[in-house]
Design a protein around this motif. Sequence first.
Motif, short mmCIF file in Angstrom:
data_model
loop_
_atom_site.label_atom_id
_atom_site.label_comp_id
_atom_site.label_asym_id
_atom_site.label_seq_id
_atom_site.Cartn_x
_atom_site.Cartn_y
_atom_site.Cartn_z
N GLU A 84 2.03 -1.89 2.36
CA GLU A 84 3.19 -2.69 1.97
C GLU A 84 3.16 -4.06 2.65
N ALA A 85 2.80 -4.10 3.92
CA ALA A 85 2.75 -5.36 4.66
C ALA A 85 1.71 -6.32 4.08
N ALA A 86 0.71 -5.77 3.40
CA ALA A 86 -0.34 -6.59 2.78
C ALA A 86 -0.03 -6.89 1.32
N GLY A 87 1.19 -6.62 0.88
CA GLY A 87 1.58 -6.93 -0.49
C GLY A 87 1.31 -5.85 -1.51
N GLY A 88 0.92 -4.66 -1.04
CA GLY A 88 0.63 -3.57 -1.96
C GLY A 88 1.83 -2.68 -2.22
N HIS A 89 1.64 -1.77 -3.15
CA HIS A 89 2.64 -0.76 -3.48
C HIS A 89 2.35 0.45 -2.60
N SER A 90 3.39 1.06 -2.06
CA SER A 90 3.15 2.24 -1.22
C SER A 90 4.31 3.21 -1.32
N GLU A 91 3.97 4.48 -1.14
CA GLU A 91 4.99 5.54 -1.14
C GLU A 91 4.59 6.63 -0.17
N ARG A 92 5.60 7.23 0.44
CA ARG A 92 5.42 8.44 1.24
C ARG A 92 5.82 9.59 0.33
N VAL A 93 4.94 10.58 0.20
CA VAL A 93 5.20 11.72 -0.70
C VAL A 93 5.33 12.97 0.15
N ASP A 94 6.56 13.49 0.25
CA ASP A 94 6.84 14.70 1.03
C ASP A 94 6.93 15.95 0.15
N ASP A 95 7.25 15.77 -1.11
CA ASP A 95 7.49 16.88 -2.03
C ASP A 95 6.30 17.03 -2.98
N PRO A 96 5.67 18.21 -3.00
CA PRO A 96 4.51 18.39 -3.89
C PRO A 96 4.84 18.10 -5.35
N GLY A 97 6.04 18.40 -5.77
CA GLY A 97 6.44 18.15 -7.15
C GLY A 97 6.53 16.67 -7.49
N ALA A 98 6.64 15.83 -6.47
CA ALA A 98 6.75 14.39 -6.69
C ALA A 98 5.40 13.70 -6.76
N ASN A 112 -2.31 -2.30 -13.88
CA ASN A 112 -1.55 -3.33 -14.59
C ASN A 112 -1.22 -4.55 -13.76
N GLU A 113 -0.95 -4.35 -12.49
CA GLU A 113 -0.60 -5.48 -11.62
C GLU A 113 -1.81 -5.96 -10.81
N ARG A 114 -2.89 -5.19 -10.85
CA ARG A 114 -4.13 -5.53 -10.14
C ARG A 114 -3.88 -5.71 -8.63
N ARG A 115 -3.01 -4.82 -8.08
CA ARG A 115 -2.73 -4.80 -6.64
C ARG A 115 -3.15 -3.47 -6.06
N GLN A 116 -3.33 -3.42 -4.77
CA GLN A 116 -3.64 -2.17 -4.09
C GLN A 116 -2.39 -1.30 -3.99
N ALA A 117 -2.63 0.00 -3.81
CA ALA A 117 -1.53 0.95 -3.65
C ALA A 117 -1.96 2.03 -2.67
N LEU A 118 -1.00 2.62 -2.01
CA LEU A 118 -1.28 3.70 -1.06
C LEU A 118 -0.23 4.78 -1.21
N LEU A 119 -0.70 6.03 -1.22
CA LEU A 119 0.20 7.18 -1.17
C LEU A 119 -0.06 7.92 0.14
N ASN A 120 0.96 8.05 0.96
CA ASN A 120 0.89 8.81 2.21
C ASN A 120 1.41 10.19 1.88
N VAL A 121 0.48 11.12 1.62
CA VAL A 121 0.83 12.45 1.15
C VAL A 121 0.95 13.39 2.35
N ILE A 122 2.17 13.78 2.66
CA ILE A 122 2.44 14.64 3.81
C ILE A 122 2.15 16.09 3.41
N CYS A 123 1.25 16.71 4.15
CA CYS A 123 0.83 18.07 3.81
C CYS A 123 0.47 18.83 5.09
N GLY A 124 0.28 20.11 4.95
CA GLY A 124 -0.16 20.92 6.10
C GLY A 124 0.93 21.14 7.12
N PRO A 125 0.53 21.29 8.37
CA PRO A 125 1.48 21.66 9.44
C PRO A 125 2.66 20.72 9.59
#
Length: 129
Positions: A84-98, A112-125
């Motif tokens: 996000e700080a570098a201008g990208g799209h980002s999300e934290r994903v806590d729910d497997p259904g999401a 479509n926007e030709r930008r970077q994106a990151l998903l922080n997928v919370i899993c495991g312990p």
Amino acid sequence: MHDSGGAVIAVLGDGAYMFSNPAAVHHASAMHDLPALFVVMNNSMWGAVQRSTRAMYPDGRAVRSNEPPFIALEKLPAFEKFCEAAGGHSERVDDPGALPAALERAMSVVRNERRQALLNVICGPGGTA
């Protein structure tokens, strides 16, 4: 998920992401207009250290311990904020259904926007996804 259409998708663990210098990675992606999707599988532990320790010392004290040293990655930063700080799209994903909808949104930004994106997928312990 649909065909990635030639998009660059990097799937990595939280330990590999953290020790890859994420600020530099996302800065380079923004500076060079590289639309990539980063999916961080975040279980708050460094599996490479755990596997190496078990392989080297299968009967050792660290293997028998409930909390072996250098494996737990507690109090991790919000990885999505680096992108996000570098201008990208980002999300934290806590729910497997999401996750499917989050992947679609992230891929839409990359394609479509030709930008970077990151998903922080919370899993495991440390999470539920």
